[in-house]
Scaffold this motif. Structure first.
Motif, PDB file in Angstrom:
ATOM      1  N   UNK A   1       0.829  -1.205   0.000  1.00 31.69           N
ATOM      2  CA  UNK A   1       0.000   0.000   0.000  1.00 31.69           C
ATOM      3  C   UNK A   1       0.864   1.256   0.000  1.00 31.69           C
ATOM      4  N   UNK A   2       1.978   1.206   0.728  1.00 33.99           N
ATOM      5  CA  UNK A   2       2.917   2.335   0.738  1.00 33.99           C
ATOM      6  C   UNK A   2       3.453   2.597  -0.673  1.00 33.99           C
ATOM      7  N   UNK A   3       3.782   1.523  -1.391  1.00 33.39           N
ATOM      8  CA  UNK A   3       4.299   1.690  -2.753  1.00 33.39           C
ATOM      9  C   UNK A   3       3.229   2.268  -3.663  1.00 33.39           C
ATOM     10  N   UNK A   4       1.994   1.813  -3.513  1.00 33.83           N
ATOM     11  CA  UNK A   4       0.915   2.319  -4.363  1.00 33.83           C
ATOM     12  C   UNK A   4       0.653   3.804  -4.095  1.00 33.83           C
ATOM     13  N   UNK A   5       0.849   4.207  -2.853  1.00 30.51           N
ATOM     14  CA  UNK A   5       0.599   5.602  -2.490  1.00 30.51           C
ATOM     15  C   UNK A   5       1.763   6.509  -2.870  1.00 30.51           C
ATOM     16  N   UNK A   6       2.989   6.014  -2.647  1.00 20.99           N
ATOM     17  CA  UNK A   6       4.179   6.855  -2.806  1.00 20.99           C
ATOM     18  C   UNK A   6       5.013   6.530  -4.042  1.00 20.99           C
ATOM     19  N   UNK A   7       4.704   5.427  -4.710  1.00 23.21           N
ATOM     20  CA  UNK A   7       5.426   5.063  -5.921  1.00 23.21           C
ATOM     21  C   UNK A   7       6.677   4.245  -5.685  1.00 23.21           C
ATOM     22  N   UNK A   8       7.052   4.064  -4.417  1.00 21.46           N
ATOM     23  CA  UNK A   8       8.298   3.342  -4.129  1.00 21.46           C
ATOM     24  C   UNK A   8       8.385   3.002  -2.651  1.00 21.46           C
ATOM     25  N   UNK A   9       9.248   2.049  -2.355  1.00 31.90           N
ATOM     26  CA  UNK A   9       9.634   1.739  -0.981  1.00 31.90           C
ATOM     27  C   UNK A   9      11.154   1.853  -0.946  1.00 31.90           C
ATOM     28  N   UNK A  10      11.650   2.861  -0.245  1.00 30.48           N
ATOM     29  CA  UNK A  10      13.081   3.167  -0.270  1.00 30.48           C
ATOM     30  C   UNK A  10      13.745   2.768   1.046  1.00 30.48           C
ATOM     31  N   UNK A  11      14.847   2.050   0.913  1.00 32.14           N
ATOM     32  CA  UNK A  11      15.661   1.683   2.068  1.00 32.14           C
ATOM     33  C   UNK A  11      17.094   2.106   1.756  1.00 32.14           C
ATOM     34  N   UNK A  12      18.026   1.731   2.598  1.00 28.77           N
ATOM     35  CA  UNK A  12      19.429   2.098   2.377  1.00 28.77           C
ATOM     36  C   UNK A  12      20.330   0.880   2.533  1.00 28.77           C
ATOM     37  N   UNK A  13      21.149   0.678   1.517  1.00 25.64           N
ATOM     38  CA  UNK A  13      22.178  -0.350   1.598  1.00 25.64           C
ATOM     39  C   UNK A  13      23.329   0.167   2.468  1.00 25.64           C
ATOM     40  N   UNK A  14      24.211  -0.725   2.850  1.00 23.61           N
ATOM     41  CA  UNK A  14      25.405  -0.359   3.617  1.00 23.61           C
ATOM     42  C   UNK A  14      26.571  -1.102   2.987  1.00 23.61           C
ATOM     43  N   UNK A  15      27.470  -0.361   2.359  1.00 18.20           N
ATOM     44  CA  UNK A  15      28.604  -0.948   1.655  1.00 18.20           C
ATOM     45  C   UNK A  15      29.903  -0.312   2.132  1.00 18.20           C
ATOM     46  N   UNK A  16      30.933  -1.127   2.270  1.00 20.12           N
ATOM     47  CA  UNK A  16      32.258  -0.557   2.476  1.00 20.12           C
ATOM     48  C   UNK A  16      33.285  -1.361   1.703  1.00 20.12           C
ATOM     49  N   UNK A  17      34.328  -0.656   1.297  1.00 22.12           N
ATOM     50  CA  UNK A  17      35.388  -1.238   0.481  1.00 22.12           C
ATOM     51  C   UNK A  17      36.727  -1.040   1.174  1.00 22.12           C
ATOM     52  N   UNK A  18      37.544  -2.090   1.147  1.00 23.84           N
ATOM     53  CA  UNK A  18      38.877  -2.025   1.736  1.00 23.84           C
ATOM     54  C   UNK A  18      39.887  -2.661   0.783  1.00 23.84           C
ATOM     55  N   UNK A  19      40.988  -1.968   0.584  1.00 27.52           N
ATOM     56  CA  UNK A  19      42.153  -2.559  -0.071  1.00 27.52           C
ATOM     57  C   UNK A  19      43.257  -2.678   0.966  1.00 27.52           C
ATOM     58  N   UNK A  20      43.950  -3.803   0.946  1.00 29.00           N
ATOM     59  CA  UNK A  20      45.032  -4.040   1.903  1.00 29.00           C
ATOM     60  C   UNK A  20      46.134  -4.846   1.226  1.00 29.00           C
ATOM     61  N   UNK A  21      47.313  -4.846   1.856  1.00 25.91           N
ATOM     62  CA  UNK A  21      48.463  -5.551   1.315  1.00 25.91           C
ATOM     63  C   UNK A  21      49.144  -6.324   2.430  1.00 25.91           C
ATOM     64  N   UNK A  22      49.591  -7.525   2.111  1.00 27.18           N
ATOM     65  CA  UNK A  22      50.340  -8.300   3.091  1.00 27.18           C
ATOM     66  C   UNK A  22      51.782  -7.791   3.161  1.00 27.18           C
ATOM     67  N   UNK A  23      52.483  -8.197   4.204  1.00 31.57           N
ATOM     68  CA  UNK A  23      53.883  -7.793   4.352  1.00 31.57           C
ATOM     69  C   UNK A  23      54.689  -8.264   3.157  1.00 31.57           C
TER      70      UNK A  23
END
Length: 254
Positions: free
Chosen positions: A228-250
């Protein structure tokens, strides 16, 4: 077509839609967003081109790794979710990739045997990464943080998806403790928008750890509220959670 029938039709289509590997093409045009500002495939492609041996952790159906071909002559992919394993084999073995089943914490890979570890939305065990990387080897990982799509759980009145906090700081600290040098850290909470209730049902089937006890029958009432929320507002919006890491060994074994 009245609202009730339309809800039931959308849900039925989502329940009947086939799931295979990490192929989310069924959602095309029905969702948008969830991607951070950086491009993991582009970053991975640059690193793979300079690599002689690599390990892809939790490869899913091998979709992303296959897109990075040509791959180093020594390439290993591990997958721990049984339904995905044969999909990954079918896609990656013809490309010369050694595909191994790895449901446990330990990676079935020799010590100091690869110079590149990739992990997109897979497990990140810093000690295992440190163990399998050659001296000077690189890690590139994009992780799903513990804040991911919490609005879905809240709207469904479902248990939280994650029992503990998982974010860029915690992961970077763990990699440092394991002896790696962290080179780059990025973290974002991009919007993730659903345009019909069927898209949400499909997402919850494809990513079962978001709501571990999800069935349409158990969550029908809150699903109808979201519909019903989507029909009224056109969408249901949430938020993803992403993080990126680059690392190097000794760079040495010392």
């Amino acid at each position: 077509m009245n609202g009730r029938r339309e809800f039931e039709q959308l849900v039925a289509e989502a329940v009947d839609a086939p799931l295979k590997g990490w192929d989310f093409s069924w959602l095309a045009g029905r969702v948008s967003g969830s991607n951070p500002s950086w491009s993991y495939p582009e970053l991975a492609g640059e690193l793979v081109r300079g690599s002689t041996s690599l390990l892809d952790v939790d490869t899913g159906g091998g979709e992303l790794l296959a897109s990075l071909a040509p791959l180093p002559a020594r390439s290993i992919a591990v997958e721990g979710w049984a339904p995905n394993f044969p999909v990954a084999q079918e896609r990656l073995v013809p490309l010369g990739v050694d595909v191994r089943y790895a449901p446990g914490v330990t990676l079935p890979v020799d010590e100091r045997s690869v110079d590149m570890v990739l992990s997109r939305h897979g497990r990140l065990n810093p000690d295992e990464v440190a163990r399998v990387l050659m001296p000077g080897g690189r890690l590139l990982t994009q992780q799903v943080g513990s804040d991911d799509c919490t609005e879905i759980n809240n709207a469904l009145e479902a248990p939280e998806a994650h029992a503990s906090v998982w974010n860029a700081r915690i992961a970077a600290d763990a990699l440092t403790t394991a002896g790696l040098t962290v080179l780059d850290v990025r973290e974002e909470w991009p919007s993730f928008t659903f345009y019909d209730i069927g898209a949400l049902v499909y997402q919850l089937r494809a990513v079962p750890w978001q709501v571990r006890d999800f069935t349409v029958g158990q969550y029908e009432e809150p699903l109808r509220r979201i519909d019903e929320h989507i029909r009224t507002n056109g969408e249901f919006r949430v938020h993803a959670h992403r993080f990126l890491i680059q690392a190097r060994s000794a760079r040495t074994n010392a």
